[in-house]
Motif scaffolding. Sequence first.
Motif, PDB file in Angstrom:
ATOM      1  N   TYR A  91       0.827  -1.205   0.000  1.00  0.00           N
ATOM      2  CA  TYR A  91       0.000   0.000   0.000  1.00  0.00           C
ATOM      3  C   TYR A  91       0.855   1.246   0.000  1.00  0.00           C
ATOM      4  O   TYR A  91       1.945   1.276   0.558  1.00  0.00           O
ATOM      5  CB  TYR A  91      -0.938   0.008   1.217  1.00  0.00           C
TER       6      TYR A  91
ATOM      7  N   GLU C  11      -7.176  -5.485  -2.732  1.00  0.00           N
ATOM      8  CA  GLU C  11      -8.158  -5.784  -1.700  1.00  0.00           C
ATOM      9  C   GLU C  11      -9.173  -4.653  -1.645  1.00  0.00           C
ATOM     10  O   GLU C  11      -8.879  -3.524  -2.029  1.00  0.00           O
ATOM     11  CB  GLU C  11      -7.480  -5.914  -0.332  1.00  0.00           C
ATOM     12  N   LEU C  14     -11.937  -1.159   2.464  1.00  0.00           N
ATOM     13  CA  LEU C  14     -12.100  -1.346   3.907  1.00  0.00           C
ATOM     14  C   LEU C  14     -10.980  -2.205   4.461  1.00  0.00           C
ATOM     15  O   LEU C  14     -10.385  -1.904   5.504  1.00  0.00           O
ATOM     16  CB  LEU C  14     -13.475  -1.993   4.172  1.00  0.00           C
ATOM     17  N   VAL C  15     -10.649  -3.261   3.735  1.00  0.00           N
ATOM     18  CA  VAL C  15      -9.577  -4.160   4.175  1.00  0.00           C
ATOM     19  C   VAL C  15      -8.248  -3.408   4.206  1.00  0.00           C
ATOM     20  O   VAL C  15      -7.472  -3.485   5.150  1.00  0.00           O
ATOM     21  CB  VAL C  15      -9.472  -5.376   3.232  1.00  0.00           C
ATOM     22  N   ARG C  16      -8.017  -2.630   3.142  1.00  0.00           N
ATOM     23  CA  ARG C  16      -6.751  -1.904   3.067  1.00  0.00           C
ATOM     24  C   ARG C  16      -6.623  -0.918   4.223  1.00  0.00           C
ATOM     25  O   ARG C  16      -5.609  -0.881   4.907  1.00  0.00           O
ATOM     26  CB  ARG C  16      -6.671  -1.164   1.732  1.00  0.00           C
ATOM     27  N   TYR C  17      -7.689  -0.121   4.434  1.00  0.00           N
ATOM     28  CA  TYR C  17      -7.610   0.874   5.504  1.00  0.00           C
ATOM     29  C   TYR C  17      -7.438   0.213   6.857  1.00  0.00           C
ATOM     30  O   TYR C  17      -6.660   0.675   7.698  1.00  0.00           O
ATOM     31  CB  TYR C  17      -8.864   1.764   5.491  1.00  0.00           C
ATOM     32  N   SER C  18      -8.140  -0.885   7.086  1.00  0.00           N
ATOM     33  CA  SER C  18      -8.017  -1.563   8.390  1.00  0.00           C
ATOM     34  C   SER C  18      -6.600  -2.066   8.586  1.00  0.00           C
ATOM     35  O   SER C  18      -6.018  -1.921   9.660  1.00  0.00           O
ATOM     36  CB  SER C  18      -8.984  -2.743   8.479  1.00  0.00           C
ATOM     37  N   ALA C  19      -6.037  -2.656   7.532  1.00  0.00           N
ATOM     38  CA  ALA C  19      -4.685  -3.203   7.654  1.00  0.00           C
ATOM     39  C   ALA C  19      -3.695  -2.099   7.993  1.00  0.00           C
ATOM     40  O   ALA C  19      -2.843  -2.246   8.879  1.00  0.00           O
ATOM     41  CB  ALA C  19      -4.281  -3.897   6.350  1.00  0.00           C
ATOM     42  N   ALA C  21      -4.394   0.765   9.397  1.00  0.00           N
ATOM     43  CA  ALA C  21      -4.664   1.268  10.739  1.00  0.00           C
ATOM     44  C   ALA C  21      -4.058   0.360  11.795  1.00  0.00           C
ATOM     45  O   ALA C  21      -3.423   0.831  12.754  1.00  0.00           O
ATOM     46  CB  ALA C  21      -6.174   1.391  10.943  1.00  0.00           C
ATOM     47  N   VAL C  22      -4.212  -0.950  11.621  1.00  0.00           N
ATOM     48  CA  VAL C  22      -3.660  -1.881  12.615  1.00  0.00           C
ATOM     49  C   VAL C  22      -2.134  -1.787  12.633  1.00  0.00           C
ATOM     50  O   VAL C  22      -1.513  -1.761  13.696  1.00  0.00           O
ATOM     51  CB  VAL C  22      -4.112  -3.331  12.306  1.00  0.00           C
TER      52      VAL C  22
END
Lengths: 280, 353, 277
Positions: A91, C11, C14-19, C21-22
Amino acid sequence: MSALPFTRRAGVLPGYGLSLGITLFTVCLMVLLPLTALIVKASGVDWSDFSTSITGPRARAAFALSVGASLAAALVNGVFGTLVAWVLVRYRFFGRRVLDALVDLPFALPTAVAGIALATVYGQDGWLGSLLEPHGISVAYTRLGVTVALVFVGLPFVVRTVEPVLHELDPKVEEAAATLGASRVATFFRVIFPTFAPALLTGVSLAFARGLGEYGSIIFISGNMPLRTEIVPLLIVTKLEQYDYAGATAVAVVMLAVSFALLLLVNLFQARVRRARGLR
Amino acid sequence: MSVTVEGLTKKFAPGGRPAVHQATFTAPSGAITTLLGPSGSGKTTVLRMIAGLEAADAGTVRLGALDCTRLPVRERGVGVVFQGYALFKHLSVRRNIAFGLEVRRRPKAEIDRRVEELLALVQLEALGDRLPDQLSGGQQQRVAFARALAIEPRVLLLDEPFGALDSRVRVELRTWLAELHRKTHLTTILVTHDQDEALELSQQVVVMNEGRIEQIGSPDEIYDRPATAFVAAFIGNANVLRGTVKEGQAALGAHALGALGSAPEGSAVQAFVRPDEVKLARADPDAPAMSLGLVEALTRIGGFVKVGLRLPSGERLTVELGKAEFEALSVSQGDRVLVDLGGAKIFVEDYSI
Amino acid sequence: MSATGSDAIREPALVRYSAIAVAIAFLGLSVVVPLASVLVQAFGQGAGRFLAALREPETWAAIRLTLLTAAISVPLNTAFGVAAAWLIARYDFRGKGVLTTLIDLPFSISPVIAGLIFVLLFGRQGLFGPLLEAHDVQIIFAVPGIVLATTFVTLPFVAREVLPLMQSQGSNEEEAALTLGASGWQVFFRVTLPKIRFGLVTGVILCNARAMGEFGAVSVVSGHVRGLTNTMPLQVEILYNEYNLVGAFSVASLLTLLAMVTLVAKKLLERSKAVRR
């Protein structure tokens, strides 16, 4: 002519003698000689002393803590380290460079500094300690604290081992999986994970090995209570401070044996994976 | 200055197959000699031993009359153009070319003058201050030549100098190299796996295979009179047909070829015939099927046509015809044609004529 | 934000942002918070207290000893690292694998054991103890022991950075230089050194960071003689255990600064290395 060690195949690049001389001299003086001292000392230790030093309740508790906490921390890093590596490779987002640099911090930060920082942050009045204590979670002076320190120390090992493999991963392979009807989740577990699993195992093992030997970042947060929060390296230091050189040596030899056995296993496993995949 | 190697031998792994075995030849003064062979044939190793980059296990290397087998590389005065060029990436084109003169501590003015001359010679006057990575492959290659020529070498050694370039640039640079050689008249040894390059550029070709020299000769000799089965197969992408000796001739299916003299009856025979050496003719519908080839495939490639034939023996034969020739023949897939293998080179196993 | 790769293999957002963020939360909690706490503790009571803490004579002595140790260990390991990398990358010889393992060994040994082996070698009960005592030479609980332990711990750093670089670059350019008439040292200074310079500097910087920050090994051999055998990390420990938190964190913040400078320099070097390629 290659029957003797350190005979080389004839080539023309100059500097063989000089570089061999410097390298052998340094390795003998700085590595082989000190290790010989350890082995000489260990072989001079009476067998019953040796076994008391390493099977006494205090030593057993220390070994259990060191192995258990290192393993737990390595597993935590296995999960979160993989996630961090994935995010860094896949990313693009604001602050990625900073995140990337922060991963290396535990490598670069002196362990004593990490130690007092963690002890302060997780202490009763610390930024995180004061949040956790009311919920009955104490980190400082507990085994959890040892694990937390080891997570800090081990993180870069997992991230920096997994990252290059994820980087090398050809997106076409994933595209192929997608054209064949695989969902993203299926692609991850059937195509991507098997590719970096060996690297992940290596990273986790390196973090584990590093955890076994770690000293500086733990001793401040652990409280160093014998039988409860005393780690193996501290046990060695304590024995040395009491001039129990034989005991210290015995514990050190066992610890060395454990970490070398681990590294050997990892190397053997990797060689097998490489062979099975037809590399080299 | 001529280069003579005698009995040159090199083994890399103890007990293994020698990379080079008993290589002996002379590269005549002022000529281009090519070492030609497939990869792993030992040609580069021979070149590296001449340069002094590998020490020979046995044999000698002479530059003119001087035995330099034990002379260190830096004292041999050989100009080497490396595969992939090995330019110094951190130095400008100018400094790359000047390197050999700088380490000899020549006066600055002389170095500058010489570098300008060489830049002009390789037509890179405008690019002297670039770094190698800012040049195209062909330009880098010319810098490598200029750098090697700067030290006024006794001989020029070229290791696959065009290997990394695409085919159009390769052909251009071949012409350029031929011109350069006419200007300098330096004794040159060129290593290549590309037979066109060898046949076009050199006055002498040394064909190597599996560490041994198969044949030494002029390009025409190599092409017209291959000395061994390997050379016959390697040069000109020849078809290979197998048969046996029968009544003093090679029997290949229905074809009987050559006069093999005293070759023992029944010995195995290999015949090599290049795609452009086979002659085809329209077959009389009543002709016996045994001497005919079945046209299995026709592929037009620009100005010529590739004909895929199956012989009655079951062997396949590729033939190339000019477009006009093909039209005159006027055959289509499934037809049978008369096959004339008269141009074939024949080798009896362990025995050659 | 964006993701690498084509649309088909990306992905859901939502999955990308969550990853992300974690990942940020995890690194924030485990790395940023401790790092920030060092600086807050050091400067929290004003820059005056910080500077006063550093001016304490014992702290000042610790800083000097740390600089001295690094000034000896780092050049030694640089020379060794380059020589070892050259040897291993350029020549085939029997025992190469064993030699490589031995060079890497200090990485896989606990710092405490690194200290212990020098105590067993040069300590009063050690192998050379009686000999050293007879000649009135003290290594353990003295500066030479600290230098030795530090050099041991940092031994592989330069070799580790330079070796892969030399291996991947091959020796074509060196061979070309030889055919052009360069001598061995000319090849080294004009061709090899420029080729490896980024890796070499990276290795030196990492080696220096570890040399200045080493704690476990030095702690075992130093004997904690105040003002004499305390390095900066040991001084941090002593001040912390005396509840002199401002003092401890002031020294610690200097070491943190060193770590951050090291990381930034390493990143910049990696980038210029990438640009070069």
